[in-house]
Design a protein around this motif. Sequence first.
Motif, PDB file in Angstrom:
ATOM      1  N   LYS A   1       0.525  -1.150  -0.005  1.00  0.00           N
ATOM      2  CA  LYS A   1      -0.113   0.102   0.141  1.00  0.00           C
ATOM      3  C   LYS A   1       0.551   1.612  -0.426  1.00  0.00           C
ATOM      4  O   LYS A   1       0.335   2.375  -1.068  1.00  0.00           O
ATOM      5  N   TRP A   2       2.108   1.520   0.891  1.00  0.00           N
ATOM      6  CA  TRP A   2       2.324   2.801   1.117  1.00  0.00           C
ATOM      7  C   TRP A   2       3.476   2.798  -0.710  1.00  0.00           C
ATOM      8  O   TRP A   2       3.927   4.020  -0.807  1.00  0.00           O
ATOM      9  N   ARG A   3       4.466   1.590  -1.090  1.00  0.00           N
ATOM     10  CA  ARG A   3       5.049   1.257  -2.215  1.00  0.00           C
ATOM     11  C   ARG A   3       4.346   2.287  -3.223  1.00  0.00           C
ATOM     12  O   ARG A   3       3.812   2.974  -4.045  1.00  0.00           O
ATOM     13  N   LYS A   4       2.843   1.821  -3.253  1.00  0.00           N
ATOM     14  CA  LYS A   4       1.525   2.586  -4.611  1.00  0.00           C
ATOM     15  C   LYS A   4       1.882   3.902  -3.953  1.00  0.00           C
ATOM     16  O   LYS A   4       2.174   4.623  -5.232  1.00  0.00           O
ATOM     17  N   LEU A   5       1.824   4.478  -3.041  1.00  0.00           N
ATOM     18  CA  LEU A   5       1.815   6.157  -2.367  1.00  0.00           C
ATOM     19  C   LEU A   5       2.798   6.315  -2.914  1.00  0.00           C
ATOM     20  O   LEU A   5       3.072   7.949  -3.488  1.00  0.00           O
ATOM     21  N   LEU A   6       3.552   6.459  -2.459  1.00  0.00           N
ATOM     22  CA  LEU A   6       5.382   6.618  -2.809  1.00  0.00           C
ATOM     23  C   LEU A   6       5.620   6.545  -4.683  1.00  0.00           C
ATOM     24  O   LEU A   6       6.376   7.276  -4.846  1.00  0.00           O
ATOM     25  N   LEU A   7       4.759   5.287  -5.092  1.00  0.00           N
ATOM     26  CA  LEU A   7       4.987   5.461  -6.473  1.00  0.00           C
ATOM     27  C   LEU A   7       3.962   7.019  -6.869  1.00  0.00           C
ATOM     28  O   LEU A   7       4.236   7.832  -8.646  1.00  0.00           O
ATOM     29  N   GLU A   8       2.692   7.027  -6.743  1.00  0.00           N
ATOM     30  CA  GLU A   8       2.866   8.183  -6.586  1.00  0.00           C
ATOM     31  C   GLU A   8       3.426   9.357  -6.888  1.00  0.00           C
ATOM     32  O   GLU A   8       2.989  10.584  -7.940  1.00  0.00           O
ATOM     33  N   LYS A   9       3.575   9.410  -5.402  1.00  0.00           N
ATOM     34  CA  LYS A   9       3.407  10.484  -5.431  1.00  0.00           C
ATOM     35  C   LYS A   9       5.188  10.536  -6.127  1.00  0.00           C
ATOM     36  O   LYS A   9       5.454  12.322  -6.994  1.00  0.00           O
ATOM     37  N   GLN A  10       6.191  10.239  -7.144  1.00  0.00           N
ATOM     38  CA  GLN A  10       7.098  10.334  -7.572  1.00  0.00           C
ATOM     39  C   GLN A  10       6.229   9.945  -9.012  1.00  0.00           C
ATOM     40  O   GLN A  10       7.507  11.222  -9.548  1.00  0.00           O
ATOM     41  N   GLN A  11       5.620  10.339  -8.882  1.00  0.00           N
ATOM     42  CA  GLN A  11       4.785  10.082 -10.492  1.00  0.00           C
ATOM     43  C   GLN A  11       4.438  11.534 -10.514  1.00  0.00           C
ATOM     44  O   GLN A  11       4.094  11.848 -12.187  1.00  0.00           O
ATOM     45  N   LYS A  12       4.514  12.421  -9.964  1.00  0.00           N
ATOM     46  CA  LYS A  12       3.753  13.601  -9.841  1.00  0.00           C
ATOM     47  C   LYS A  12       4.643  14.712 -10.474  1.00  0.00           C
ATOM     48  O   LYS A  12       5.617  14.408 -10.398  1.00  0.00           O
TER      49      LYS A  12
END
Length: 214
Positions: free
Chosen positions: A203-214
């Motif tokens: 779950k947190w990996r997905k959240l950080l990936l979303e952050k990375q892509q912004k």
Amino acid sequence: MAERSIVYVSKGLPKNRLYNGQEYRSAIWKEQTDELHVRMQQIDGDEVAAPEYHGGPDRVVCLYPFEHYAHWEQEFGQPLEKSAFGENVTAIGMREDAVCIGDIYQFGDAILQVSQGRYPCAKINKRNQNNQLLKKIIATGYTGYFFRVLQEGTIRPDSPIVQLSAHPAQVSVASVHHLYFHETSPDPDVLRRMLEVEELALKWRKLLLEKQQK
């Protein structure tokens, strides 16, 4: 750092409660117990009300640092009830800034690995009849965190807490929270280092990936 120790352990089943005249169902209401029987997927007698948001193998045991209770008492001018954050283990010497993703601890004869910080939700406000608490938790990073289970066992209030290994990346629970909630333009190297920690929950990996892509 303070010596690590358990203050109390808690568990609970989903209950219907009222907040501002509206009924809600949650397992955030925990009761103190003499022992926790920890399994790979959950604790005996401890369930979640919304499995789509809570529970699962990366979120079996929730810990909340006892030191934060004094902070909230000073902040709001009144004490909180025990297990006010729905945690299973309330402990000293285990703050979010001192604990890293992937660290392995033994509690009694259970062996647990830190998997993720807690993503706080509005149930915390409802549980404590305080509509400011969630906002303050996000601001401070006093969220608590979760463990996955590496070895089943029993945890009691007098069980010792022993750190078996420290993850070499040394990515603290607090640092992940701060980057996600408070860094509008996070350092790409720091973000990449966090994502390289294989033990970080999905779950947190997905959240950080979303952050990375912004």
